[in-house]
Design a protein around this motif. Structure first.
Motif, mmCIF file in Angstrom:
data_model
loop_
_atom_site.group_PDB
_atom_site.id
_atom_site.type_symbol
_atom_site.label_atom_id
_atom_site.label_comp_id
_atom_site.label_asym_id
_atom_site.label_seq_id
_atom_site.Cartn_x
_atom_site.Cartn_y
_atom_site.Cartn_z
ATOM 1 N N ARG A 1 0.833 -1.205 0.000
ATOM 2 C CA ARG A 1 0.000 0.000 0.000
ATOM 3 C C ARG A 1 0.867 1.254 0.000
ATOM 4 O O ARG A 1 1.859 1.354 0.740
ATOM 5 C CB ARG A 1 -0.908 0.013 1.233
ATOM 6 C CG ARG A 1 -1.742 -1.246 1.426
ATOM 7 C CD ARG A 1 -2.792 -1.411 0.361
ATOM 8 N NE ARG A 1 -3.740 -2.467 0.701
ATOM 9 C CZ ARG A 1 -4.724 -2.869 -0.071
ATOM 10 N NH1 ARG A 1 -4.911 -2.298 -1.269
ATOM 11 N NH2 ARG A 1 -5.531 -3.849 0.302
ATOM 12 N N CYS B 1 0.149 8.184 1.820
ATOM 13 C CA CYS B 1 -0.807 9.223 1.400
ATOM 14 C C CYS B 1 -0.214 10.617 1.611
ATOM 15 O O CYS B 1 0.431 10.885 2.643
ATOM 16 C CB CYS B 1 -2.111 9.110 2.196
ATOM 17 S SG CYS B 1 -3.001 7.550 1.938
ATOM 18 N N HIS B 2 -0.467 11.493 0.643
ATOM 19 C CA HIS B 2 -0.047 12.885 0.749
ATOM 20 C C HIS B 2 -1.181 13.690 1.375
ATOM 21 O O HIS B 2 -2.338 13.588 0.967
ATOM 22 C CB HIS B 2 0.298 13.437 -0.628
ATOM 23 C CG HIS B 2 0.739 14.864 -0.604
ATOM 24 N ND1 HIS B 2 1.957 15.256 -0.089
ATOM 25 C CD2 HIS B 2 0.105 16.003 -1.021
ATOM 26 C CE1 HIS B 2 2.067 16.565 -0.189
ATOM 27 N NE2 HIS B 2 0.955 17.035 -0.746
ATOM 28 N N THR C 1 -3.207 16.685 1.503
ATOM 29 C CA THR C 1 -3.444 17.756 0.527
ATOM 30 C C THR C 1 -3.743 19.107 1.173
ATOM 31 O O THR C 1 -3.683 20.130 0.500
ATOM 32 C CB THR C 1 -4.606 17.359 -0.401
ATOM 33 O OG1 THR C 1 -5.763 17.041 0.385
ATOM 34 C CG2 THR C 1 -4.228 16.138 -1.232
ATOM 35 N N HIS D 1 -0.027 4.035 5.017
ATOM 36 C CA HIS D 1 -1.314 3.354 4.822
ATOM 37 C C HIS D 1 -1.885 2.907 6.173
ATOM 38 O O HIS D 1 -1.183 2.350 7.015
ATOM 39 C CB HIS D 1 -1.115 2.132 3.917
ATOM 40 C CG HIS D 1 -2.303 1.204 3.894
ATOM 41 N ND1 HIS D 1 -3.409 1.456 3.129
ATOM 42 C CD2 HIS D 1 -2.552 0.038 4.561
ATOM 43 C CE1 HIS D 1 -4.291 0.479 3.313
ATOM 44 N NE2 HIS D 1 -3.784 -0.392 4.172
ATOM 45 N N SER E 1 -9.746 11.185 9.081
ATOM 46 C CA SER E 1 -9.682 10.531 7.772
ATOM 47 C C SER E 1 -8.548 9.508 7.837
ATOM 48 O O SER E 1 -7.522 9.752 8.466
ATOM 49 C CB SER E 1 -9.424 11.551 6.666
ATOM 50 O OG SER E 1 -9.356 10.920 5.404
ATOM 51 N N CYS F 1 -5.803 6.970 5.859
ATOM 52 C CA CYS F 1 -5.045 6.748 4.623
ATOM 53 C C CYS F 1 -5.281 5.327 4.140
ATOM 54 O O CYS F 1 -5.120 4.372 4.888
ATOM 55 C CB CYS F 1 -3.555 6.982 4.883
ATOM 56 S SG CYS F 1 -2.488 6.503 3.510
ATOM 57 N N ASP G 1 -4.030 3.139 0.832
ATOM 58 C CA ASP G 1 -3.322 2.888 -0.419
ATOM 59 C C ASP G 1 -3.166 4.151 -1.270
ATOM 60 O O ASP G 1 -3.531 4.197 -2.445
ATOM 61 C CB ASP G 1 -4.042 1.800 -1.225
ATOM 62 C CG ASP G 1 -3.142 1.163 -2.265
ATOM 63 O OD1 ASP G 1 -1.917 1.396 -2.232
ATOM 64 O OD2 ASP G 1 -3.663 0.430 -3.131
ATOM 65 N N GLY G 2 -2.607 5.186 -0.660
ATOM 66 C CA GLY G 2 -2.285 6.403 -1.395
ATOM 67 C C GLY G 2 -3.371 7.452 -1.417
ATOM 68 O O GLY G 2 -3.175 8.530 -2.003
ATOM 69 N N VAL G 3 -4.511 7.171 -0.825
ATOM 70 C CA VAL G 3 -5.627 8.121 -0.857
ATOM 71 C C VAL G 3 -6.003 8.515 0.566
ATOM 72 O O VAL G 3 -6.315 7.655 1.398
ATOM 73 C CB VAL G 3 -6.855 7.513 -1.567
ATOM 74 C CG1 VAL G 3 -8.022 8.493 -1.553
ATOM 75 C CG2 VAL G 3 -6.507 7.131 -2.996
ATOM 76 N N LEU G 4 -5.961 9.828 0.833
ATOM 77 C CA LEU G 4 -6.393 10.373 2.124
ATOM 78 C C LEU G 4 -7.448 11.443 1.835
ATOM 79 O O LEU G 4 -7.106 12.601 1.592
ATOM 80 C CB LEU G 4 -5.212 10.967 2.891
ATOM 81 C CG LEU G 4 -5.546 11.558 4.263
ATOM 82 C CD1 LEU G 4 -5.894 10.449 5.257
ATOM 83 C CD2 LEU G 4 -4.382 12.397 4.797
ATOM 84 N N PRO G 5 -8.719 11.088 1.811
ATOM 85 C CA PRO G 5 -9.753 12.071 1.465
ATOM 86 C C PRO G 5 -9.914 13.139 2.541
ATOM 87 O O PRO G 5 -9.813 12.846 3.742
ATOM 88 C CB PRO G 5 -11.010 11.211 1.333
ATOM 89 C CG PRO G 5 -10.757 10.013 2.190
ATOM 90 C CD PRO G 5 -9.286 9.763 2.120
#
Length: 352
Positions: free
Chosen positions: A265, A268-269, A271, A296, A317, A319, A321-325
């Motif tokens: 995984r 996450c950046h 944003t 992750h 929120s 993280c 697999d690269g997605v942190l909404p």
């Protein structure tokens, strides 16, 4: 007997009739709801010489019969007071009642004399008094040295084995394969009346797994073959900055497939740019988190404004697999708010 005497006996006869009728009803109800009674199987019962009586699963029995469980015949109408013949003589065996009676449902012990066995290789059995008035088992015991009752030993197989015992006529012999091998062919052989086995012996074939599949952002350790035997263990390593989700140890299973593969995984950046967040229990500016990246599965808490815009609350929120909404309630502060009115930045407002 006078007419008056007959009339005086009527109440007594009526009471006795109600008593026995009520008792039969209780027996019928008790057995009809008995979950232990097997479903009716006349074909199976017939192979053992058992004649099934009338079924009472949907119909009532005559007054002279009770609805009782009769083995593989299921619930059947059994004559009241039914008994099986006694004494019973069985060739090369001794018989003895397991209780003091030979009524329906009672058992008889059958024990072979020394040097004799039953068709299944056992030297004793329990025989049950059936609804047709016969004992369930009256087959003779045979001489273990009488070759006319035996098949030759079943064939041995490579990378497998069969169960041992006396290979008498009617005997079933099962085969198994060693670990890492799969059975092909009949798993059971029967010793037939012609003293021949019913099928050719099965064979055991090795089970292999194909080359393990690639996992994105992972490297297989020391994997060079095209096939691997059952029990082989291989390892996955995730590339730098990727989190191993699952076990890095994968095993070749007996069905020829690999056990559960892991995932690698991505981090996450974060944003958000002009607000502090809560990460690992600390309230930090984004530039205080190395590269602004989290692993992750880690949780980041963002600050959101209350409806009256006088205080802030946290919304988390995770993280994946690269997605942190970003939470729906989060609003990125403007350039002016961040540089000229820092106290109005949501993360710097008092908590609600």
């Amino acid at each position: 007997m006078s007419r008056c005497s007959s009339l005086s006996l009527l109440p007594l006869l009526l009471v006795l009739s109600l008593f026995f009728t009520e008792g039969s009803g209780q027996t019928r109800a008790r057995n009809l709801t008995d979950p232990k009674c097997p479903p009716r199987n006349k074909n199976f019962a017939g192979t053992t010489g058992h004649i099934c009586q009338k079924s009472c699963e949907r119909r009532r029995c005559a007054r002279s019969r009770n609805c009782l469980c009769d083995g593989h015949c299921g619930l059947s109408c059994i004559s009241a007071g039914l008994s099986c013949p006694w004494p019973v003589k069985i060739q090369n065996a001794e018989t003895q009642l397991a209780q003091e009676s030979n009524m329906f449902g009672d058992f008889m012990k059958v024990v072979c004399k020394p040097g004799f066995r039953m068709a299944d290789g056992e030297d004793r059995a329990m025989s049950r008094c059936q609804g047709d008035g016969n004992w369930s088992f009256t087959a003779p015991c045979t001489d273990v040295l009488d070759l006319s009752y035996f098949c030759t030993p079943p064939p041995k197989i490579e990378n497998g084995f069969h169960e041992d015992g006396l290979f008498t006529i009617g005997k079933e012999v099962r085969y198994w394969c060693d670990y890492g091998y799969r059975l092909e062919g009949a798993s059971s052989l029967f010793c037939q009346e012609n003293k021949e086995w019913s099928h050719p012996a099965p064979t055991c074939h090795s089970v292999n797994c194909s080359r393990p599949p690639n996992v994105a952002q992972a490297t297989l350790v020391a994997v060079h073959q095209s096939e691997y035997p059952v029990g082989t263990v291989i390892y996955y390593l995730c590339k730098k900055d990727f989190y191993l989700d699952g076990s890095n140890r994968v095993v070749c299973l007996e069905n020829g497939s690999w056990s559960q593969l892991p995932y690698c995984r991505a981090r996450c950046h974060i944003t958000a740019q002009r607000s502090r967040v809560v990460y690992h229990g600390r309230k930090l500016w984004i530039n205080e988190i190395p590269d602004g990246l989290v692993h992750h599965g880690e949780i980041v808490r963002f600050f959101c404004r209350s409806q009256n815009k006088t205080c802030s609350f946290q919304a988390e929120s995770r993280c994946f697999d690269g997605v942190l909404p970003l939470p729906d309630c989060y609003d990125e502060p403007t350039y002016l708010q961040y540089h000229f009115f820092p106290k109005r930045v949501v993360s710097e407002m008092p908590s609600c």
